[in-house]
Design a protein around this motif. Structure first.
Motif: not given
Length: 290
Positions: A69-77, A123-132
């Motif tokens: 996961a890089g910048p703009g990603s949100v990790v969800l566990i 989802a384990d990780s999503v690309t969502d710069p706004q939420t990040s």
């Protein structure tokens, strides 16, 4: 380091972390950090993890594989999901993490009304710069003591993740004899945390073999019994520290040999030493935002 921001003992000098609680946001822990050499061993959380990676790359080891996961990603566990974390690039990774309790997630889920039962991320990780970005703003608002903004932003971020990436939380069903033995072993270790039996003794008490119990436990909980026990001890120690128990007393109460033993495992799993963790429970304002 400013008050409340601490590097782990022996860590890379570029590392820093603040793990804390803001009194105006009940049911939430906050972690903002930059890790380079620090690695999180396999562990679990009582509640949920919503982490915005803000720099570098984080590698998260999950039951289904490893994600980057890089910048703009949100990790969800989800709760009780075993996972590891480490840097995926030499410069490490920076992130702002929300640890909402089950109760907080259930409250927000009830408000949006689109989920039935206990919610779980799909989802384990999503690309969502706004939420990040919003997650980092939750941290900023909390650090500035702006309770109205922090609570508003927090609920908006959680609601967005639940509405877009959640469904019913999978329920683990115990069917096989091995799964029953694993659950019984976990209960024994939980009850006798300070003086646990050996694997051989534990298996004998449950009427099975050490190898069969080890295999069943790993299949049920994603880690062997000794790893699970270390994680459980750290989680119990957190509860004791939250209640004001001195670290040395907490160490003995949960079965560590002494305070340095607690410090070592606590820092690896939580990301900050016990002393820094205790200071972060006061929810004080961070000068300059760290």
């Amino acid at each position: 380091m400013t008050d409340g921001v601490h590097g782990a003992e022996g860590a890379d000098e570029r590392e820093w972390a603040r793990h804390w609680r803001y009194a105006q946001l009940p049911g939430l822990d906050l972690l903002r950090a930059h890790y380079v050499r620090h690695t999180f061993p396999r562990h679990t959380h009582d509640g949920y993890v919503i982490a915005a990676v803000t720099g570098g790359i984080e590698e998260v080891g999950l039951p289904g594989g490893t994600l980057r996961a890089g910048p703009g990603s949100v990790v969800l566990i989800n709760p009780e999901v075993p996972h590891t974390a480490r840097a995926g690039v030499p410069e490490g990774w920076a992130y702002a993490t929300l640890y909402p309790s089950r109760e907080l997630i259930a409250e927000v889920a009830a408000e949006i009304g689109s989920l039935r039962g206990t919610p779980g991320f799909t989802a384990d990780s999503v690309t969502d710069p706004q939420t990040s970005y919003v997650i980092t703003e939750v941290h900023r608002a909390a650090e500035e003591g702006n309770a109205l903004a922090a609570d508003t932003l927090l609920r908006g971020a959680v609601a967005r993740m639940l509405a877009r990436h959640a469904g019913p939380l999978p329920v683990r069903t115990v069917r096989s004899a091995g799964a029953v033995d694993a659950a019984a072993a976990r209960a024994v270790l939980q009850e006798r945390m300070a003086r646990p039996p050996s694997l051989e003794r534990l298996a004998a008490e449950l009427g099975t073999s050490p190898f069969a119990l080890l295999r069943a436990f790993r299949e049920a909980y994603g880690m062997p019994p000794h790893t699970w026990l270390t994680d459980a001890r750290v989680r119990r120690a957190r509860v004791l520290l939250d209640a004001g128990t001195p670290p040395a007393e907490a160490a003995v109460a949960v079965g560590f040999t002494d305070q340095p033993h607690l410090n070592r495992h606590f820092t690896r799993i939580v990301g900050v030493p016990p002393g820094a963790y205790r200071r972060g429970r006061s929810g004080g304002r961070l000068p300059g935002g760290g």
